[in-house]
Design a protein around this motif. Sequence first.
Motif, mmCIF file in Angstrom:
data_model
loop_
_atom_site.group_PDB
_atom_site.id
_atom_site.type_symbol
_atom_site.label_atom_id
_atom_site.label_comp_id
_atom_site.label_asym_id
_atom_site.label_seq_id
_atom_site.Cartn_x
_atom_site.Cartn_y
_atom_site.Cartn_z
ATOM 1 N N GLU A 204 0.834 -1.207 0.000
ATOM 2 C CA GLU A 204 0.000 0.000 0.000
ATOM 3 C C GLU A 204 0.867 1.256 0.000
ATOM 4 O O GLU A 204 0.550 2.242 -0.679
ATOM 5 N N THR A 207 2.647 1.683 -3.577
ATOM 6 C CA THR A 207 1.820 1.894 -4.766
ATOM 7 C C THR A 207 1.758 3.358 -5.206
ATOM 8 O O THR A 207 1.950 3.652 -6.397
ATOM 9 N N TYR A 210 5.003 4.222 -6.813
ATOM 10 C CA TYR A 210 5.035 3.596 -8.140
ATOM 11 C C TYR A 210 4.318 4.487 -9.149
ATOM 12 O O TYR A 210 4.802 4.721 -10.261
ATOM 13 N N GLN A 211 3.152 5.004 -8.749
ATOM 14 C CA GLN A 211 2.383 5.862 -9.637
ATOM 15 C C GLN A 211 3.112 7.177 -9.927
ATOM 16 O O GLN A 211 3.134 7.661 -11.058
ATOM 17 N N ALA A 223 -1.142 -1.910 -13.247
ATOM 18 C CA ALA A 223 -2.427 -2.212 -12.597
ATOM 19 C C ALA A 223 -3.232 -3.196 -13.437
ATOM 20 O O ALA A 223 -3.843 -4.139 -12.906
ATOM 21 N N THR A 260 -7.363 1.897 -10.163
ATOM 22 C CA THR A 260 -6.039 1.713 -9.557
ATOM 23 C C THR A 260 -6.085 1.867 -8.040
ATOM 24 O O THR A 260 -5.100 1.547 -7.370
ATOM 25 N N GLY A 264 -3.190 -2.143 -4.652
ATOM 26 C CA GLY A 264 -2.392 -2.758 -3.595
ATOM 27 C C GLY A 264 -2.994 -4.063 -3.114
ATOM 28 O O GLY A 264 -2.306 -5.085 -3.011
#
Length: 298
Positions: A204, A207, A210-211, A223, A260, A264
Motif C-alpha cells: 500500500e 503503490t 510507483y504511480q 495495474a 487503480t 495494492g
Amino acid sequence: MRPTPDFLERGHDPADPSPWLASYLDRSTPLPDEVKSAWLKDSSSRSRQYLLPLFRPLARAFIILIQIFKMVLPKRWSHSRLLHRILAWGLKRFVSPEANWLIMRHFHLGSQILAFIGTNSPAPITTTPLKPYKVEDYRDDLFVKHDINLFNFVIRLNQALRDQNLDMHPPERLDFSMIHEPDLPLESMPQGKLNFLDLQSAIELFTPLYQLLLTDNDFWRAANSLQLDETIGIYAAQLLSAPHHLILVNNNHPLVPLSTLRAGHRLVLHGLSSEMLHALLTQMRDAQQGAPEPAPLS
C-alpha cells in the motif's frame, strides 16, 4: 533458525480458537506449509493489524492526488531507476523477512509458471525469466520488467497460436521440468531491527510511489496486468484439463479493468494466486513422477 509463529506456539484453545491456526491447518487450498506459515505470520503481525488500516486510506488518497498532479506533468514523466532504488532501499531496511521472501519468490514462481505454459502450449514459445536472489537485484527495473514480461508473453503466445490456427489443449504428456522450489532460503532475507513492515502495508505504501515515478502508461499497465491472473489461470487449466482450479484466481474479468485505487490489495491476491498455482503444478509434477510412462504409439 527462525522463530515459530505465535499461532503455532500457542496451539489450539477450544474456548478461544485462533483463525490463523485454522487457516494454517486447512488443506482446501494448495500451499506448502513453509509458505503458508510465512504468509500467516506476516498477516497476523502487529504491523498489519495496526498500520494497514492507517496506510490503506492514506495511500488511496495519495493515488487520487497524484493522478490530479500528473495532469500538469509531461506525459513522459518517468524516473523508473530512482523508483527501483527507493523500492530496494525500503524493502531491505523496513520490510519483514517473510514479506521480502514472498515478494522475491513471486518473481521465480511467475517465471516458472510462464515457462510451463510456454513449453506445453501447442505452439511452444520461449520466455524471459526474472530470478532475483537479493534485494539489490530489484534496482535493474525488475518490477516494471515483470509487468512488461507478462503482457509480452500473452501477446507472443496468442500470436503463435493464431498463426498456426491452434487452440490451447493438453499435450500427450505435460513437461514439468521447469517447476521446482526456488533456492531462496527465508533466512537469507534482510533481518535488521527495523524489518517489521508486513507485506500488505508495504505494498500500500509503495503503490503511490510507483504511480508518481512512472508514466501514466506504465502505471496503468502495471495495474491492468493484475487482470491477467484469470488469463494465466485459464491457460494452465486448459493444459491441465482442470478447470475447477480456477476458483483460486480472483482478480476479476480480464476485459474489465478496475480502478487503480485497489491495486495494492489486488497485488496481494496476485501473489497468492501465483503461489497456489505453483503449488498445484508441483503436486501434479510429483503425481506424474510416480506414474508409469505412457506406452509409445504403434
